[in-house]
Design a protein around this motif. Structure first.
Motif, PDB file in Angstrom:
ATOM      1  N   UNK A  98       0.936  -1.036   0.026  1.00  0.00           N
ATOM      2  CA  UNK A  98      -0.107  -0.062  -0.052  1.00  0.00           C
ATOM      3  C   UNK A  98       0.957   1.056   0.040  1.00  0.00           C
ATOM      4  N   UNK A  99       0.685   2.150  -0.954  1.00  0.00           N
ATOM      5  CA  UNK A  99       1.563   3.424  -0.981  1.00  0.00           C
ATOM      6  C   UNK A  99       1.272   4.089   0.207  1.00  0.00           C
ATOM      7  N   UNK A 100       2.043   5.010   0.468  1.00  0.00           N
ATOM      8  CA  UNK A 100       2.040   6.132   1.643  1.00  0.00           C
ATOM      9  C   UNK A 100       0.751   7.061   1.273  1.00  0.00           C
ATOM     10  N   UNK A 101      -0.269   7.224   2.153  1.00  0.00           N
ATOM     11  CA  UNK A 101      -1.264   8.012   1.637  1.00  0.00           C
ATOM     12  C   UNK A 101      -0.615   9.435   1.595  1.00  0.00           C
ATOM     13  N   UNK A 102       0.090  10.022   2.455  1.00  0.00           N
ATOM     14  CA  UNK A 102       0.815  11.273   2.395  1.00  0.00           C
ATOM     15  C   UNK A 102       1.369  11.451   0.789  1.00  0.00           C
ATOM     16  N   UNK A 103       1.887  10.389   0.362  1.00  0.00           N
ATOM     17  CA  UNK A 103       2.566  10.802  -0.995  1.00  0.00           C
ATOM     18  C   UNK A 103       1.088  10.870  -2.180  1.00  0.00           C
ATOM     19  N   UNK A 104       0.353  10.145  -1.834  1.00  0.00           N
ATOM     20  CA  UNK A 104      -0.851  10.165  -3.057  1.00  0.00           C
ATOM     21  C   UNK A 104      -1.402  11.436  -2.806  1.00  0.00           C
ATOM     22  N   UNK A 105      -2.057  11.781  -1.425  1.00  0.00           N
ATOM     23  CA  UNK A 105      -2.755  13.136  -1.494  1.00  0.00           C
ATOM     24  C   UNK A 105      -1.943  14.436  -2.216  1.00  0.00           C
ATOM     25  N   UNK A 106      -0.675  14.366  -2.389  1.00  0.00           N
ATOM     26  CA  UNK A 106      -0.028  15.451  -2.804  1.00  0.00           C
ATOM     27  C   UNK A 106       0.465  15.243  -4.072  1.00  0.00           C
ATOM     28  N   UNK A 107       0.622  13.990  -4.595  1.00  0.00           N
ATOM     29  CA  UNK A 107       0.979  13.567  -6.054  1.00  0.00           C
ATOM     30  C   UNK A 107      -0.173  13.878  -6.846  1.00  0.00           C
ATOM     31  N   UNK A 108      -1.209  13.610  -6.592  1.00  0.00           N
ATOM     32  CA  UNK A 108      -2.734  13.330  -7.388  1.00  0.00           C
ATOM     33  C   UNK A 108      -3.359  14.863  -6.879  1.00  0.00           C
ATOM     34  N   UNK A 109      -3.269  15.231  -5.937  1.00  0.00           N
ATOM     35  CA  UNK A 109      -3.902  16.347  -5.463  1.00  0.00           C
ATOM     36  C   UNK A 109      -3.584  17.972  -5.913  1.00  0.00           C
ATOM     37  N   UNK A 110      -2.139  17.878  -5.817  1.00  0.00           N
ATOM     38  CA  UNK A 110      -1.653  19.289  -6.316  1.00  0.00           C
ATOM     39  C   UNK A 110      -1.979  19.791  -7.739  1.00  0.00           C
ATOM     40  N   UNK A 111      -1.769  18.581  -8.870  1.00  0.00           N
ATOM     41  CA  UNK A 111      -2.004  19.117  -9.948  1.00  0.00           C
ATOM     42  C   UNK A 111      -3.544  19.497 -10.275  1.00  0.00           C
ATOM     43  N   UNK A 112      -4.529  18.860  -9.535  1.00  0.00           N
ATOM     44  CA  UNK A 112      -5.724  19.152  -9.562  1.00  0.00           C
ATOM     45  C   UNK A 112      -6.232  20.506  -9.283  1.00  0.00           C
ATOM     46  N   UNK A 113      -5.582  21.061  -8.208  1.00  0.00           N
ATOM     47  CA  UNK A 113      -5.696  22.396  -7.796  1.00  0.00           C
ATOM     48  C   UNK A 113      -4.958  23.415  -8.731  1.00  0.00           C
ATOM     49  N   UNK A 114      -3.919  22.957  -9.108  1.00  0.00           N
ATOM     50  CA  UNK A 114      -3.315  24.135 -10.201  1.00  0.00           C
ATOM     51  C   UNK A 114      -4.069  24.142 -11.378  1.00  0.00           C
ATOM     52  N   UNK A 115      -4.692  22.921 -11.818  1.00  0.00           N
ATOM     53  CA  UNK A 115      -5.526  23.059 -12.971  1.00  0.00           C
ATOM     54  C   UNK A 115      -6.903  23.758 -12.767  1.00  0.00           C
ATOM     55  N   UNK A 116      -7.302  23.717 -11.575  1.00  0.00           N
ATOM     56  CA  UNK A 116      -8.514  24.399 -11.361  1.00  0.00           C
ATOM     57  C   UNK A 116      -8.367  26.095 -11.171  1.00  0.00           C
ATOM     58  N   UNK A 117      -7.166  26.188 -10.634  1.00  0.00           N
ATOM     59  CA  UNK A 117      -6.875  27.817 -10.424  1.00  0.00           C
ATOM     60  C   UNK A 117      -6.579  28.340 -11.915  1.00  0.00           C
ATOM     61  N   UNK A 118      -6.075  27.556 -12.812  1.00  0.00           N
ATOM     62  CA  UNK A 118      -5.840  28.124 -14.181  1.00  0.00           C
ATOM     63  C   UNK A 118      -7.124  28.195 -14.938  1.00  0.00           C
ATOM     64  N   UNK A 119      -8.150  27.689 -14.381  1.00  0.00           N
ATOM     65  CA  UNK A 119      -9.422  27.444 -15.233  1.00  0.00           C
ATOM     66  C   UNK A 119     -10.004  28.550 -14.772  1.00  0.00           C
ATOM     67  N   UNK A 120     -10.124  28.947 -13.409  1.00  0.00           N
ATOM     68  CA  UNK A 120     -10.841  29.995 -12.902  1.00  0.00           C
ATOM     69  C   UNK A 120      -9.938  31.062 -12.413  1.00  0.00           C
ATOM     70  N   UNK A 121     -10.522  32.378 -12.972  1.00  0.00           N
ATOM     71  CA  UNK A 121      -9.760  33.512 -12.868  1.00  0.00           C
ATOM     72  C   UNK A 121      -9.941  34.198 -11.483  1.00  0.00           C
ATOM     73  N   UNK A 122     -11.132  33.897 -10.838  1.00  0.00           N
ATOM     74  CA  UNK A 122     -11.865  34.722  -9.680  1.00  0.00           C
ATOM     75  C   UNK A 122     -11.486  33.626  -8.438  1.00  0.00           C
ATOM     76  N   UNK A 123     -10.881  33.895  -7.549  1.00  0.00           N
ATOM     77  CA  UNK A 123     -10.679  33.045  -6.282  1.00  0.00           C
ATOM     78  C   UNK A 123     -11.463  33.799  -5.141  1.00  0.00           C
ATOM     79  N   UNK A 124     -12.481  32.957  -4.587  1.00  0.00           N
ATOM     80  CA  UNK A 124     -13.200  33.366  -3.320  1.00  0.00           C
ATOM     81  C   UNK A 124     -12.395  32.897  -2.046  1.00  0.00           C
TER      82      UNK A 124
END
Length: 324
Positions: A297-323
């Motif tokens: 079983x892979x370390x959960x800490x590694x998975x949360x950042x490895x797959x989560x960070x690109x998703x956040x970056x992608x969402x921020x690039x799509x949305x110009x306004x940040x709440x």
């Protein structure tokens, strides 16, 4: 469906039909599958839901209280205090002649050590909160607590054996699969108490978005509301770190994802949204961490950042306004 998939995947693949049969009290094809579901995979899945939900809510509370998008559930130093407690338990034998090195009831002992460390730092943070008026000062004090505990852990590591350092390192990766039903019950009790408490601070949280002076003009008791928010965050962060270890990313990123998806800053919307989204995100990460047909079983800490960070970056690039 996601919960069923999480329970299904692992070293042994269990069909959905048998999972449904086990959860509804019907006969399962193999007795061993029923044992695996009830003793290992279902507790782990429920732990993932509560940990993800609790971390996400804690992150939202801290970002709102400090009006800082980079604040997370660990800025108060509570997680660092838990890490110090575990470090004393695992690494302390090098300095204390084995006083803290006993491994009887290891999981429970680690949770108790982490809880003691969290409570120690929590006491310091609450004491500081009652002595300072500026909310940003509390943030700085929390960061200093974190730095202090990290330096003590570094000293303990220096005097420790390689096997002890390795064991502490494994704990720091985070784990969702070590809880028995009894420990899960304790976890759920504290988690539920803290989550219920969030409903009492919805109005103060909304007013804090425009600053403390605006909150005062609405008749909000700043000191009382701040202490309640700190206590809720400390309870959630402390119990999660004690039972699951320090799990990164979720508390920092999920509140931003929720704000981008729901385009709202109203905490009547954000609190339930963040809670559900955090639970789903960590459950997905835990599912990814399970290597199908493998005992690893892979370390959960590694998975949360490895797959989560690109998703956040992608969402921020799509949305110009940040709440915020």
């Amino acid at each position: 469906m996601l919960l069923m998939l999480n329970i299904s995947i692992g070293s042994v693949r269990i069909p959905f039909d048998d999972i449904f049969a086990a959860l509804t009290g019907q006969e399962v094809s193999k007795r061993s599958w029923e044992v695996i579901i009830w003793n290992y995979r279902l507790p782990k899945a429920l732990t993932a839901l509560m940990v993800g939900s609790g971390l996400a809510v804690s992150g939202l509370l801290m970002q709102t209280l400090f009006r800082n998008p980079l604040a997370g559930p660990f800025v108060l130093g509570i997680s660092s205090g838990a890490s110090l407690g575990v470090a004393l338990f695992i690494l302390g034998s090098g300095l204390f002649g084995g006083l803290f090195s006993t491994h009887i009831f290891q999981n429970s002992s680690l949770a108790m050590a982490a809880s003691a460390g969290s409570f120690l730092v929590l006491s310091g943070v609450i004491l500081a909160a009652n002595r300072v008026r500026n909310t940003m000062s509390i943030l700085i004090i929390g960061l200093m607590f974190g730095s202090l505990t990290s330096s003590i852990i570094s000293i303990l590591t220096y005097f420790s054996e390689a096997t002890e350092i390795q064991q502490y390192q494994f704990w720091s990766f985070g784990s969702l699969g070590n809880l028995s039903w009894k420990e899960l019950g304790v976890f759920f009790g504290i988690y539920s108490l803290a989550m219920i408490g969030t409903f009492s601070v919805i109005k103060p949280l909304n007013s804090f978005l425009l600053g403390e002076y605006y909150a005062k003009s609405l008749g909000i008791n700043i000191k009382k509301s701040r202490n309640i928010i700190l206590l809720i965050t400390s309870l959630l962060t402390g119990v999660i770190t004690a039972f699951a270890g320090p799990i990164a990313f979720v508390g920092l990123a999920v509140p931003h994802i929720a704000k981008l998806l729901f385009t709202s800053s109203n905490h009547k919307v954000l609190l339930p949204a963040v809670s559900i989204l955090g639970a789903l995100v960590l459950l997905i990460c835990d599912t990814i961490a399970q290597l199908p047909n493998s005992a690893f079983v892979l370390p959960i800490n590694a998975i949360t950042s490895l797959f989560g960070a690109p998703v956040v970056i992608w969402l921020l690039l799509r949305k110009k306004k940040m709440y915020v």
